[in-house]
Scaffold this active site. Sequence first.
Site, PDB file in Angstrom:
ATOM      1  N   ALA A  23       0.805  -1.229   0.000  1.00  0.00           N
ATOM      2  CA  ALA A  23       0.000   0.000   0.000  1.00  0.00           C
ATOM      3  C   ALA A  23       0.837   1.279   0.000  1.00  0.00           C
ATOM      4  CB  ALA A  23      -0.949  -0.016   1.202  1.00  0.00           C
ATOM      5  N   SER A  53       0.344  -4.277  -4.072  1.00  0.00           N
ATOM      6  CA  SER A  53      -0.877  -3.484  -3.919  1.00  0.00           C
ATOM      7  C   SER A  53      -2.089  -4.347  -3.584  1.00  0.00           C
ATOM      8  CB  SER A  53      -1.146  -2.681  -5.204  1.00  0.00           C
ATOM      9  OG  SER A  53      -0.055  -1.841  -5.503  1.00  0.00           O
ATOM     10  N   CYS A  57      -6.037  -6.520   4.808  1.00  0.00           N
ATOM     11  CA  CYS A  57      -7.228  -6.543   5.663  1.00  0.00           C
ATOM     12  C   CYS A  57      -8.274  -7.531   5.149  1.00  0.00           C
ATOM     13  CB  CYS A  57      -7.850  -5.154   5.740  1.00  0.00           C
ATOM     14  SG  CYS A  57      -6.751  -3.889   6.408  1.00  0.00           S
ATOM     15  N   ARG A 458     -24.748  13.546  25.171  1.00  0.00           N
ATOM     16  CA  ARG A 458     -25.594  14.281  26.141  1.00  0.00           C
ATOM     17  C   ARG A 458     -25.291  13.827  27.565  1.00  0.00           C
ATOM     18  NH1 ARG A 458     -31.804  14.026  24.600  1.00  0.00           N
ATOM     19  NH2 ARG A 458     -31.910  15.367  26.440  1.00  0.00           N
TER      20      ARG A 458
END
Length: 469
Positions: A23, A53, A57, A458
Amino acid sequence: MDMSAARDARGTKERLVVIGGDAAGMSAASQARRLRGPDELEIVAFERGHFTSFSACGIPYWVGGDVGERDLLIARTPEEHRARDIDLRMRTEVTEIDVAAGRVRARDVDSGTESWTSYDKLVIATGARPVRPDMPGADAPGVHGVQTLDDGQALLDSLARARGRRAVVIGAGYIGVEMAESLIKRGYEVTVVNRGREPMSTLDPDMGRLVHRAMSGLGITMVDDAEVTKVLTDDDGRVRAVATADAEYPADVVVLGIGVRPETALARAAGLPLGTRGGLLTDRAMRVRGHENIWAGGDCVEVLDLVSGQLRHVPLGTHANKHGQIIGTNAAGGYATFPGVVGTAVSKVCDLEIARTGLREKDARRVGLKFETVTIESTSRAGYYPGASPMTVKMIAERRTGRLLGVQIVGREGAAKRVDIAAVALTAGLTVEQMTALDLGYAPPFSPVWDPVLVAARKAAAKVRASMA
Protein backbone atom coordinates in the site's frame (compact mmCIF):
# COMPACT_ATOMS: atom_id res chain seq x y z
CA MET A 1 29.84 5.00 -6.46
CA ASP A 2 28.86 8.13 -4.51
CA MET A 3 25.53 9.94 -5.00
CA SER A 4 26.90 12.71 -7.22
CA ALA A 5 28.67 10.24 -9.51
CA ALA A 6 25.53 8.11 -9.82
CA ARG A 7 23.50 11.21 -10.66
CA ASP A 8 26.01 12.32 -13.28
CA ALA A 9 25.73 8.92 -14.94
CA ARG A 10 21.99 9.46 -15.38
CA GLY A 11 22.18 13.07 -16.47
CA THR A 12 19.47 15.32 -15.00
CA LYS A 13 17.02 12.47 -14.37
CA GLU A 14 16.48 11.64 -10.70
CA ARG A 15 15.98 8.11 -9.38
CA LEU A 16 13.42 7.28 -6.72
CA VAL A 17 13.90 3.88 -5.09
CA VAL A 18 11.00 2.29 -3.20
CA ILE A 19 11.47 -0.61 -0.78
CA GLY A 20 8.17 -2.48 -0.44
CA GLY A 21 5.47 -3.12 -3.03
CA ASP A 22 2.24 -2.89 -1.05
CA ALA A 23 0.00 0.00 0.00
CA ALA A 24 2.43 2.70 1.12
CA GLY A 25 5.25 1.87 -1.29
CA MET A 26 3.26 1.57 -4.49
CA SER A 27 0.94 4.46 -3.58
CA ALA A 28 4.08 6.58 -3.24
CA ALA A 29 5.48 5.32 -6.54
CA SER A 30 2.17 5.85 -8.36
CA GLN A 31 1.66 9.35 -6.97
CA ALA A 32 5.21 10.37 -7.85
CA ARG A 33 4.66 9.06 -11.38
CA ARG A 34 1.43 11.07 -11.73
CA LEU A 35 3.31 14.23 -10.87
CA ARG A 36 6.54 13.60 -12.77
CA GLY A 37 6.99 11.73 -16.03
CA PRO A 38 9.61 9.07 -16.78
CA ASP A 39 11.80 11.60 -18.59
CA GLU A 40 12.24 13.46 -15.26
CA LEU A 41 12.01 10.74 -12.65
CA GLU A 42 13.06 7.11 -12.82
CA ILE A 43 11.22 4.93 -10.29
CA VAL A 44 12.59 1.58 -9.15
CA ALA A 45 10.59 -0.51 -6.66
CA PHE A 46 11.60 -3.71 -4.90
CA GLU A 47 9.14 -6.30 -3.55
CA ARG A 48 10.31 -9.57 -1.99
CA GLY A 49 6.95 -11.36 -2.32
CA HIS A 50 4.78 -12.50 -5.21
CA PHE A 51 2.12 -9.74 -5.03
CA THR A 52 1.78 -5.96 -5.02
CA SER A 53 -0.88 -3.48 -3.92
CA PHE A 54 -3.04 -6.02 -2.11
CA SER A 55 -5.52 -5.78 0.74
CA ALA A 56 -4.05 -7.49 3.79
CA CYS A 57 -7.23 -6.54 5.66
CA GLY A 58 -9.18 -8.78 3.30
CA ILE A 59 -7.18 -11.95 3.99
CA PRO A 60 -9.45 -13.27 6.80
CA TYR A 61 -12.47 -12.91 4.51
CA TRP A 62 -10.67 -14.77 1.73
CA VAL A 63 -9.69 -17.53 4.14
CA GLY A 64 -13.26 -17.70 5.43
CA GLY A 65 -14.74 -17.88 1.93
CA ASP A 66 -16.52 -14.51 1.90
CA VAL A 67 -14.11 -13.44 -0.84
CA GLY A 68 -14.03 -16.17 -3.45
CA GLU A 69 -10.67 -15.53 -5.12
CA ARG A 70 -7.29 -14.33 -3.93
CA ASP A 71 -6.84 -12.00 -6.90
CA LEU A 72 -9.91 -9.98 -5.90
CA LEU A 73 -7.74 -8.60 -3.09
CA ILE A 74 -5.17 -7.21 -5.55
CA ALA A 75 -5.74 -3.58 -6.48
CA ARG A 76 -2.96 -3.38 -9.07
CA THR A 77 -0.71 -6.09 -10.50
CA PRO A 78 3.02 -5.79 -11.19
CA GLU A 79 2.25 -5.60 -14.91
CA GLU A 80 -0.08 -2.65 -14.35
CA HIS A 81 2.58 -0.82 -12.36
CA ARG A 82 5.19 -1.49 -15.05
CA ALA A 83 2.83 -0.19 -17.72
CA ARG A 84 3.03 3.15 -15.90
CA ASP A 85 6.84 3.25 -16.24
CA ILE A 86 7.61 1.97 -12.76
CA ASP A 87 10.54 -0.46 -12.77
CA LEU A 88 9.04 -2.97 -10.33
CA ARG A 89 11.34 -5.85 -9.41
CA MET A 90 9.41 -8.72 -7.84
CA ARG A 91 10.87 -11.44 -5.64
CA THR A 92 13.73 -9.08 -4.88
CA GLU A 93 14.61 -8.34 -1.26
CA VAL A 94 16.58 -5.28 -0.20
CA THR A 95 19.18 -6.48 2.29
CA GLU A 96 21.10 -3.27 3.02
CA ILE A 97 20.69 0.50 2.84
CA ASP A 98 23.93 2.45 2.41
CA VAL A 99 22.80 5.92 3.43
CA ALA A 100 26.21 7.57 2.99
CA ALA A 101 26.57 6.35 -0.60
CA GLY A 102 22.87 6.67 -1.49
CA ARG A 103 22.37 3.09 -2.61
CA VAL A 104 20.62 -0.15 -1.65
CA ARG A 105 21.76 -3.74 -1.99
CA ALA A 106 19.09 -6.13 -3.33
CA ARG A 107 19.03 -9.93 -3.61
CA ASP A 108 17.00 -11.96 -6.06
CA VAL A 109 15.07 -14.33 -3.77
CA ASP A 110 15.07 -17.19 -6.27
CA SER A 111 18.60 -17.01 -7.72
CA GLY A 112 20.45 -15.39 -4.81
CA THR A 113 22.07 -12.85 -7.14
CA GLU A 114 22.91 -9.54 -5.47
CA SER A 115 23.39 -6.05 -6.90
CA TRP A 116 23.54 -2.41 -5.80
CA THR A 117 21.13 0.29 -7.00
CA SER A 118 21.82 3.96 -6.37
CA TYR A 119 19.10 6.45 -5.44
CA ASP A 120 18.57 10.18 -5.23
CA LYS A 121 15.45 9.70 -3.14
CA LEU A 122 14.44 6.67 -1.09
CA VAL A 123 11.09 5.43 0.22
CA ILE A 124 11.03 2.81 2.98
CA ALA A 125 7.72 0.92 3.10
CA THR A 126 8.78 -2.40 4.59
CA GLY A 127 5.53 -2.93 6.50
CA ALA A 128 5.16 -5.05 9.62
CA ARG A 129 5.67 -8.69 10.54
CA PRO A 130 3.43 -10.92 12.66
CA VAL A 131 4.63 -11.38 16.22
CA ARG A 132 5.91 -14.94 16.47
CA PRO A 133 6.35 -15.96 20.10
CA ASP A 134 9.78 -17.14 21.23
CA MET A 135 8.83 -20.64 22.38
CA PRO A 136 9.41 -24.26 21.35
CA GLY A 137 7.55 -25.25 18.19
CA ALA A 138 6.62 -21.74 17.08
CA ASP A 139 8.13 -22.38 13.63
CA ALA A 140 6.61 -25.84 13.18
CA PRO A 141 4.66 -26.67 10.00
CA GLY A 142 1.03 -25.78 10.57
CA VAL A 143 1.76 -22.58 12.56
CA HIS A 144 0.85 -19.49 10.57
CA GLY A 145 1.10 -15.74 10.80
CA VAL A 146 -1.24 -13.86 8.49
CA GLN A 147 0.16 -10.65 7.02
CA THR A 148 0.62 -11.11 3.26
CA LEU A 149 -1.17 -12.93 0.45
CA ASP A 150 1.66 -15.46 0.55
CA ASP A 151 0.80 -16.04 4.23
CA GLY A 152 -2.89 -16.42 3.39
CA GLN A 153 -2.15 -18.94 0.65
CA ALA A 154 0.15 -20.90 2.96
CA LEU A 155 -2.63 -21.07 5.56
CA LEU A 156 -5.18 -22.26 3.01
CA ASP A 157 -2.72 -24.90 1.80
CA SER A 158 -2.19 -26.00 5.39
CA LEU A 159 -5.94 -26.25 5.99
CA ALA A 160 -6.22 -28.44 2.91
CA ARG A 161 -3.51 -30.78 4.25
CA ALA A 162 -4.71 -30.83 7.86
CA ARG A 163 -5.49 -34.26 9.29
CA GLY A 164 -8.40 -33.00 11.36
CA ARG A 165 -10.65 -29.99 11.86
CA ARG A 166 -9.24 -28.43 15.03
CA ALA A 167 -7.72 -24.95 15.04
CA VAL A 168 -6.16 -22.87 17.79
CA VAL A 169 -5.83 -19.11 17.44
CA ILE A 170 -3.23 -17.52 19.70
CA GLY A 171 -4.34 -14.00 20.60
CA ALA A 172 -7.69 -12.23 20.48
CA GLY A 173 -6.94 -8.90 18.85
CA TYR A 174 -8.37 -7.87 15.47
CA ILE A 175 -6.51 -10.55 13.51
CA GLY A 176 -7.21 -13.25 16.06
CA VAL A 177 -10.94 -12.50 16.26
CA GLU A 178 -11.35 -12.27 12.47
CA MET A 179 -9.38 -15.44 11.85
CA ALA A 180 -11.37 -17.32 14.49
CA GLU A 181 -14.57 -16.42 12.66
CA SER A 182 -13.03 -17.41 9.31
CA LEU A 183 -12.02 -20.82 10.64
CA ILE A 184 -15.49 -21.41 12.09
CA LYS A 185 -16.87 -20.74 8.60
CA ARG A 186 -14.43 -23.33 7.27
CA GLY A 187 -15.99 -25.91 9.57
CA TYR A 188 -13.22 -26.02 12.16
CA GLU A 189 -13.53 -26.41 15.92
CA VAL A 190 -11.84 -23.23 17.09
CA THR A 191 -10.15 -22.45 20.39
CA VAL A 192 -8.83 -18.94 21.08
CA VAL A 193 -6.12 -18.65 23.73
CA ASN A 194 -5.98 -15.09 25.01
CA ARG A 195 -3.55 -13.55 27.50
CA GLY A 196 -6.17 -11.01 28.56
CA ARG A 197 -9.37 -11.38 30.49
CA GLU A 198 -11.46 -10.33 27.49
CA PRO A 199 -10.86 -10.32 23.72
CA MET A 200 -10.13 -7.13 21.78
CA SER A 201 -7.67 -5.38 24.11
CA THR A 202 -8.17 -2.26 21.98
CA LEU A 203 -11.49 -1.94 23.84
CA ASP A 204 -12.03 -1.43 27.54
CA PRO A 205 -12.78 -4.75 29.31
CA ASP A 206 -16.49 -3.97 29.80
CA MET A 207 -16.90 -3.59 26.03
CA GLY A 208 -14.64 -6.55 25.29
CA ARG A 209 -17.02 -8.65 27.38
CA LEU A 210 -19.72 -8.11 24.75
CA VAL A 211 -17.36 -9.47 22.09
CA HIS A 212 -16.51 -12.44 24.32
CA ARG A 213 -20.22 -13.29 24.58
CA ALA A 214 -20.64 -13.15 20.80
CA MET A 215 -17.60 -15.35 20.14
CA SER A 216 -18.80 -17.95 22.62
CA GLY A 217 -22.19 -17.82 20.93
CA LEU A 218 -20.53 -18.86 17.65
CA GLY A 219 -19.18 -21.99 19.29
CA ILE A 220 -15.65 -20.64 19.74
CA THR A 221 -13.96 -21.94 22.88
CA MET A 222 -12.46 -18.97 24.72
CA VAL A 223 -9.47 -19.60 27.01
CA ASP A 224 -8.78 -16.37 28.88
CA ASP A 225 -5.96 -15.26 31.20
CA ALA A 226 -3.76 -17.89 29.59
CA GLU A 227 -0.49 -17.84 27.69
CA VAL A 228 0.74 -20.44 25.25
CA THR A 229 4.12 -21.74 26.42
CA LYS A 230 4.92 -24.15 23.59
CA VAL A 231 3.62 -25.74 20.42
CA LEU A 232 3.60 -29.52 20.54
CA THR A 233 4.41 -31.53 17.41
CA ASP A 234 3.99 -35.06 16.08
CA ASP A 235 6.87 -37.35 15.14
CA ASP A 236 6.86 -35.76 11.66
CA GLY A 237 7.33 -32.30 13.18
CA ARG A 238 3.85 -30.98 12.35
CA VAL A 239 1.77 -29.20 14.98
CA ARG A 240 -0.57 -31.37 17.07
CA ALA A 241 -1.44 -29.10 20.04
CA VAL A 242 -0.56 -25.97 21.97
CA ALA A 243 0.23 -25.97 25.67
CA THR A 244 -0.35 -23.41 28.41
CA ALA A 245 0.83 -23.71 32.01
CA ASP A 246 -2.35 -25.60 32.88
CA ALA A 247 -3.59 -27.48 29.82
CA GLU A 248 -3.08 -28.70 26.28
CA TYR A 249 -5.37 -27.83 23.36
CA PRO A 250 -5.35 -30.14 20.31
CA ALA A 251 -4.67 -28.39 17.02
CA ASP A 252 -4.31 -29.42 13.40
CA VAL A 253 -3.48 -25.80 12.54
CA VAL A 254 -2.41 -22.81 14.63
CA VAL A 255 -2.92 -19.17 13.66
CA LEU A 256 -0.96 -16.38 15.32
CA GLY A 257 -3.17 -13.41 16.14
CA ILE A 258 -0.87 -11.73 18.64
CA GLY A 259 -0.33 -8.63 16.52
CA VAL A 260 2.47 -7.21 14.40
CA ARG A 261 5.67 -5.27 14.86
CA PRO A 262 7.26 -2.74 12.49
CA GLU A 263 9.60 -4.42 9.99
CA THR A 264 12.54 -2.07 10.53
CA ALA A 265 15.62 -4.30 10.71
CA LEU A 266 16.96 -2.67 7.52
CA ALA A 267 16.40 0.81 8.90
CA ARG A 268 17.98 -0.07 12.24
CA ALA A 269 21.08 -1.48 10.53
CA ALA A 270 21.34 1.72 8.45
CA GLY A 271 21.29 3.86 11.59
CA LEU A 272 17.92 5.49 10.88
CA PRO A 273 15.94 6.81 13.86
CA LEU A 274 13.41 4.46 15.49
CA GLY A 275 10.83 5.10 18.18
CA THR A 276 10.11 3.20 21.38
CA ARG A 277 7.80 0.78 19.52
CA GLY A 278 10.40 0.04 16.85
CA GLY A 279 8.85 2.14 14.09
CA LEU A 280 10.69 4.70 11.97
CA LEU A 281 10.38 8.30 13.09
CA THR A 282 9.30 10.85 10.49
CA ASP A 283 8.19 14.46 10.32
CA ARG A 284 4.75 15.59 9.13
CA ALA A 285 5.89 15.25 5.51
CA MET A 286 6.73 11.56 6.25
CA ARG A 287 10.41 12.37 5.79
CA VAL A 288 12.68 10.29 8.03
CA ARG A 289 14.00 12.57 10.73
CA GLY A 290 17.41 13.96 9.92
CA HIS A 291 17.41 12.68 6.33
CA GLU A 292 16.39 15.08 3.58
CA ASN A 293 15.89 12.52 0.80
CA ILE A 294 14.49 9.51 2.69
CA TRP A 295 10.79 9.00 3.43
CA ALA A 296 8.97 6.20 5.23
CA GLY A 297 5.33 5.20 5.55
CA GLY A 298 2.86 2.44 6.27
CA ASP A 299 3.16 -0.19 8.97
CA CYS A 300 6.88 0.46 9.53
CA VAL A 301 6.45 3.95 11.02
CA GLU A 302 5.18 5.49 14.24
CA VAL A 303 2.62 8.28 13.95
CA LEU A 304 1.31 11.07 16.15
CA ASP A 305 -1.82 10.35 18.17
CA LEU A 306 -3.79 13.59 17.98
CA VAL A 307 -5.68 12.86 21.19
CA SER A 308 -2.84 11.86 23.52
CA GLY A 309 -0.08 13.82 21.79
CA GLN A 310 2.17 10.73 21.84
CA LEU A 311 3.60 8.52 19.12
CA ARG A 312 1.87 5.22 18.31
CA HIS A 313 2.31 2.28 15.96
CA VAL A 314 -1.01 1.93 14.11
CA PRO A 315 -0.72 -0.65 11.30
CA LEU A 316 -3.73 0.00 9.08
CA GLY A 317 -4.10 0.06 5.30
CA THR A 318 -6.01 3.35 5.42
CA HIS A 319 -3.01 5.12 6.91
CA ALA A 320 -0.55 3.35 4.61
CA ASN A 321 -2.33 4.56 1.50
CA LYS A 322 -2.46 8.12 2.83
CA HIS A 323 1.23 7.98 3.72
CA GLY A 324 2.01 6.83 0.20
CA GLN A 325 0.09 9.69 -1.40
CA ILE A 326 1.91 12.20 0.81
CA ILE A 327 5.33 10.66 0.25
CA GLY A 328 4.83 10.48 -3.52
CA THR A 329 3.80 14.12 -3.62
CA ASN A 330 6.83 15.23 -1.62
CA ALA A 331 9.30 12.98 -3.43
CA ALA A 332 8.07 14.45 -6.72
CA GLY A 333 8.78 17.98 -5.51
CA GLY A 334 5.38 18.94 -4.11
CA TYR A 335 4.32 19.45 -0.53
CA ALA A 336 1.86 17.48 1.59
CA THR A 337 1.63 16.50 5.26
CA PHE A 338 0.13 13.80 7.44
CA PRO A 339 -1.10 15.38 10.68
CA GLY A 340 -1.64 12.18 12.67
CA VAL A 341 -4.35 9.74 13.70
CA VAL A 342 -7.06 9.35 16.32
CA GLY A 343 -6.94 5.56 16.36
CA THR A 344 -10.12 4.57 14.55
CA ALA A 345 -10.71 0.90 13.79
CA VAL A 346 -13.68 -1.35 13.05
CA SER A 347 -14.13 -5.11 12.93
CA LYS A 348 -16.85 -7.74 13.28
CA VAL A 349 -17.67 -11.17 14.64
CA CYS A 350 -20.35 -12.49 12.28
CA ASP A 351 -23.13 -9.91 12.66
CA LEU A 352 -21.64 -8.22 15.75
CA GLU A 353 -19.91 -4.98 14.76
CA ILE A 354 -17.05 -3.59 16.84
CA ALA A 355 -15.64 -0.06 16.62
CA ARG A 356 -13.36 2.22 18.54
CA THR A 357 -11.61 5.57 18.20
CA GLY A 358 -9.54 7.75 20.49
CA LEU A 359 -8.36 6.68 23.93
CA ARG A 360 -9.39 3.82 26.18
CA GLU A 361 -9.61 4.43 29.93
CA LYS A 362 -6.11 3.05 30.50
CA ASP A 363 -4.72 5.19 27.67
CA ALA A 364 -6.15 8.31 29.28
CA ARG A 365 -4.71 7.32 32.67
CA ARG A 366 -1.31 6.62 31.10
CA VAL A 367 -1.01 10.17 29.76
CA GLY A 368 -2.28 11.71 33.00
CA LEU A 369 -5.75 12.78 31.87
CA LYS A 370 -8.68 12.95 34.28
CA PHE A 371 -11.88 11.83 32.64
CA GLU A 372 -15.53 10.86 32.91
CA THR A 373 -17.11 7.84 31.20
CA VAL A 374 -20.67 6.98 30.25
CA THR A 375 -22.12 3.85 28.66
CA ILE A 376 -25.55 3.89 27.02
CA GLU A 377 -27.82 1.33 25.39
CA SER A 378 -29.73 2.36 22.28
CA THR A 379 -30.85 0.97 18.92
CA SER A 380 -29.60 1.21 15.36
CA ARG A 381 -32.98 2.49 14.09
CA ALA A 382 -36.13 3.93 15.57
CA GLY A 383 -37.30 1.32 18.07
CA TYR A 384 -40.59 0.78 16.26
CA TYR A 385 -38.97 0.32 12.83
CA PRO A 386 -38.40 -3.30 11.64
CA GLY A 387 -34.84 -4.49 12.06
CA ALA A 388 -33.90 -2.18 14.93
CA SER A 389 -31.07 -3.85 16.88
CA PRO A 390 -29.38 -3.04 20.19
CA MET A 391 -26.22 -0.99 20.36
CA THR A 392 -23.86 -0.15 23.23
CA VAL A 393 -21.89 3.10 23.11
CA LYS A 394 -19.17 4.02 25.59
CA MET A 395 -17.85 7.58 25.61
CA ILE A 396 -14.88 9.07 27.46
CA ALA A 397 -14.58 12.84 28.00
CA GLU A 398 -11.97 14.94 29.73
CA ARG A 399 -13.11 16.13 33.14
CA ARG A 400 -13.87 19.87 33.39
CA THR A 401 -13.02 20.72 29.74
CA GLY A 402 -15.45 18.16 28.30
CA ARG A 403 -13.09 17.41 25.39
CA LEU A 404 -14.01 14.14 23.73
CA LEU A 405 -11.29 11.54 24.37
CA GLY A 406 -12.67 8.31 22.95
CA VAL A 407 -15.66 6.24 21.85
CA GLN A 408 -16.28 2.49 21.65
CA ILE A 409 -19.32 0.91 19.99
CA VAL A 410 -20.53 -2.68 19.92
CA GLY A 411 -23.77 -3.61 18.16
CA ARG A 412 -25.39 -5.15 15.13
CA GLU A 413 -25.96 -3.75 11.63
CA GLY A 414 -25.39 -0.02 11.43
CA ALA A 415 -23.30 0.21 14.62
CA ALA A 416 -19.64 0.26 13.58
CA LYS A 417 -19.56 3.11 11.08
CA ARG A 418 -21.17 5.43 13.60
CA VAL A 419 -17.71 5.64 15.12
CA ASP A 420 -16.79 7.94 12.22
CA ILE A 421 -18.88 10.67 13.86
CA ALA A 422 -16.61 10.44 16.88
CA ALA A 423 -13.47 10.25 14.72
CA VAL A 424 -14.36 13.57 13.10
CA ALA A 425 -15.18 15.09 16.48
CA LEU A 426 -11.83 13.95 17.89
CA THR A 427 -9.94 15.32 14.91
CA ALA A 428 -11.72 18.67 15.28
CA GLY A 429 -11.15 18.74 19.05
CA LEU A 430 -14.86 19.00 19.86
CA THR A 431 -16.25 18.81 23.36
CA VAL A 432 -19.09 16.45 24.18
CA GLU A 433 -21.29 19.52 24.68
CA GLN A 434 -20.53 20.67 21.14
CA MET A 435 -21.26 17.17 19.84
CA THR A 436 -24.83 17.30 21.15
CA ALA A 437 -25.57 20.01 18.56
CA LEU A 438 -24.26 18.06 15.56
CA ASP A 439 -26.79 18.08 12.71
CA LEU A 440 -26.85 14.37 11.92
CA GLY A 441 -29.17 12.75 9.43
CA TYR A 442 -32.36 11.20 10.80
CA ALA A 443 -35.11 8.98 9.48
CA PRO A 444 -36.62 5.95 11.29
CA PRO A 445 -34.92 3.36 9.01
CA PHE A 446 -31.49 4.80 9.86
CA SER A 447 -31.52 6.09 13.42
CA PRO A 448 -33.57 6.97 16.46
CA VAL A 449 -34.42 10.67 16.61
CA TRP A 450 -31.45 11.01 18.96
CA ASP A 451 -28.58 9.08 17.39
CA PRO A 452 -26.87 6.73 19.89
CA VAL A 453 -23.63 8.70 19.66
CA LEU A 454 -25.49 11.90 20.54
CA VAL A 455 -27.28 10.20 23.42
CA ALA A 456 -23.87 9.26 24.81
CA ALA A 457 -22.61 12.82 24.23
CA ARG A 458 -25.59 14.28 26.14
CA LYS A 459 -24.95 11.99 29.11
CA ALA A 460 -21.22 12.69 29.00
CA ALA A 461 -21.85 16.45 28.86
CA ALA A 462 -24.14 16.20 31.90
CA LYS A 463 -21.49 14.23 33.81
CA VAL A 464 -18.81 16.78 32.93
CA ARG A 465 -21.05 19.64 34.14
CA ALA A 466 -21.65 17.76 37.39
CA SER A 467 -17.90 17.37 37.89
CA MET A 468 -17.53 21.16 37.78
CA ALA A 469 -20.21 21.84 40.38
